[in-house]
Design an enzyme around this catalytic site. Structure first.
Site, PDB file in Angstrom:
ATOM      1  CE1 TYR A 129      -4.460  -2.373   4.553  1.00 40.36           C
ATOM      2  CE2 TYR A 129      -3.938   0.004   4.340  1.00 40.36           C
ATOM      3  CZ  TYR A 129      -4.222  -1.410   3.828  1.00 40.36           C
ATOM      4  OH  TYR A 129      -3.871  -1.531   2.573  1.00 40.36           O
ATOM      5  CB  SER A 160      -0.650  -0.048   1.390  1.00 39.80           C
ATOM      6  OG  SER A 160      -1.374   0.810   0.944  1.00 39.80           O
TER       7      SER A 160
END
Length: 361
Positions: free
Chosen positions: A167, A142
């Site tokens: 995350y 990401s």
């Protein structure tokens, strides 16, 4: 090829499966179909791919009625025993791991699920790829791994060791875990740092979906950091084209890698990391304006400060992916938003989009 895609009831996984099936690959899809967001949307994606929802049962292979080369299995990647059995049965050529607990903000209040899915689950994928001699593992990282980095555009060659959400930390952990397996077991791995993917069948927790729904319903939208946000919005077709190129070209050793000047993007092991974005950030307010134009209705904006775990700007340096694998994003934000709105209207049976006249079912 025979390819395992995890997360095929998800947004990117659904589109990638469609792409690979159309070119003739055999695809096995895995997804636990969790309730992080509307399960009906996940079921609809599966149904569109020819998977009958009525046939779904845990760990039961279901063949598509549209694609004879597509099999779906409802399974959690944390279930190592059953995962191993399917690796043994199907003997995959390549694996694309898109299964993960998504969402930056959700990680602030539900941290445990990120460790379970994104760390433990990914470890199971690595172990299976190692033991069953998978030729290439491609996995979702990401843009959030860049965290506190301010140097723009974000480059894979820069250190990204200061995440601002769990995350992001879990995705950075995936990259480090992958490198370890590449180094120890010669497993070819490629990590893809996705930049704000959007388009038809997209996730309801993402900006385009949230804004479109609220504007059509005449409800306010929350604009964080008082609108001073830039995002490298990347259309789903460009993303899956890039993933497909990556799958076809397994990672190789970088024989010029210098341990005294270590490049985070490559290694002496068959490991690499790529940014995959558009490389042209758009302001959040301009993005909202594009939605307003497409639905012919003004947004009611509520301006708010920056949220914890968020960053003000993202911009991908995609030169590596372009030079090595000829990745060239084609879809403009105008066209991408237009296509999403068309899908949204059809999927939710919305008619007569004019100011003040909205029918939502």
């Amino acid at each position: 090829m025979k390819i395992l895609i995890t997360g095929t009831a998800g947004f990117i996984g659904y589109h990638l499966a469609q792409k690979l099936l159309k070119r003739g690959d055999t695809v096995v899809g895995i997804d636990n179909i969790n309730d992080y967001y509307d399960v009906k949307l996940k079921h609809a994606r599966l149904l569109d791919a020819g998977i009958k929802v009525s046939d779904l049962a845990y760990n039961k292979p279901v063949c598509s009625v549209k694609h004879p080369n597509y099999t779906f299995i409802k399974l959690d990647i944390t279930d190592k025993q059953n995962l191993e059995q399917h690796f043994q049965t199907y003997q995959f050529d390549a694996v694309c791991n898109l299964a993960a607990q998504a969402g930056v903000r959700y990680s602030l209040t539900n941290p445990d699920v990120y460790i379970d899915s994104n760390v433990k689950g990914f470890l199971n994928i690595l172990e299976c790829c190692r033991h069953f001699k998978i030729n290439h593992l491609v996995y979702a990282s990401s843009s959030s791994v860049y965290g506190l980095n301010k140097k723009m555009p974000f480059s894979e060659h820069d250190i990204a060791d200061h995440p601002v959400s769990l995350y992001a930390a879990s995705k950075k952990a995936n990259e480090m875990m992958a490198h370890t397996y590449s180094h120890l077991f010669n497993l070819r791995t490629t990590g893809l740092r996705f930049f704000t993917v959007y388009g038809p069948w997209g996730r309801p927790d993402m900006a385009l979906f949230i804004f479109t729904k609220a504007i059509l319903e005449g409800k306010p939208i929350e604009v964080f950091n008082n609108g001073n946000m830039l995002r490298d919005f990347t259309y789903i077709d460009d993303i899956v084209d890039g993933i497909t190129h990556v799958i076809d070209q397994p990672a190789e050793v970088n024989y010029l890698w210098d341990a005294k000047k270590p490049d985070p993007a490559t290694s002496t092991a068959p490991f690499r990391v790529f940014n995959i974005g558009r490389g042209a950030p758009v302001s959040l307010l301009d993005f909202v304006s594009e939605i307003e134009i497409q639905v012919n209705k003004k947004a009611i904006k509520t301006f708010k400060p920056m949220q914890d775990g968020d960053v003000a700007e993202t911009c991908a340096d995609v030169s590596n992916l372009n030079e090595m694998l000829n990745y060239k994003p084609q879809v403009s934000v105008h066209t991408g938003v237009e296509r999403f709105i068309a899908w949204y209207k059809k999927f939710y049976h919305i008619k007569n989009i004019t100011a003040g006249t909205v029918l939502v079912q």
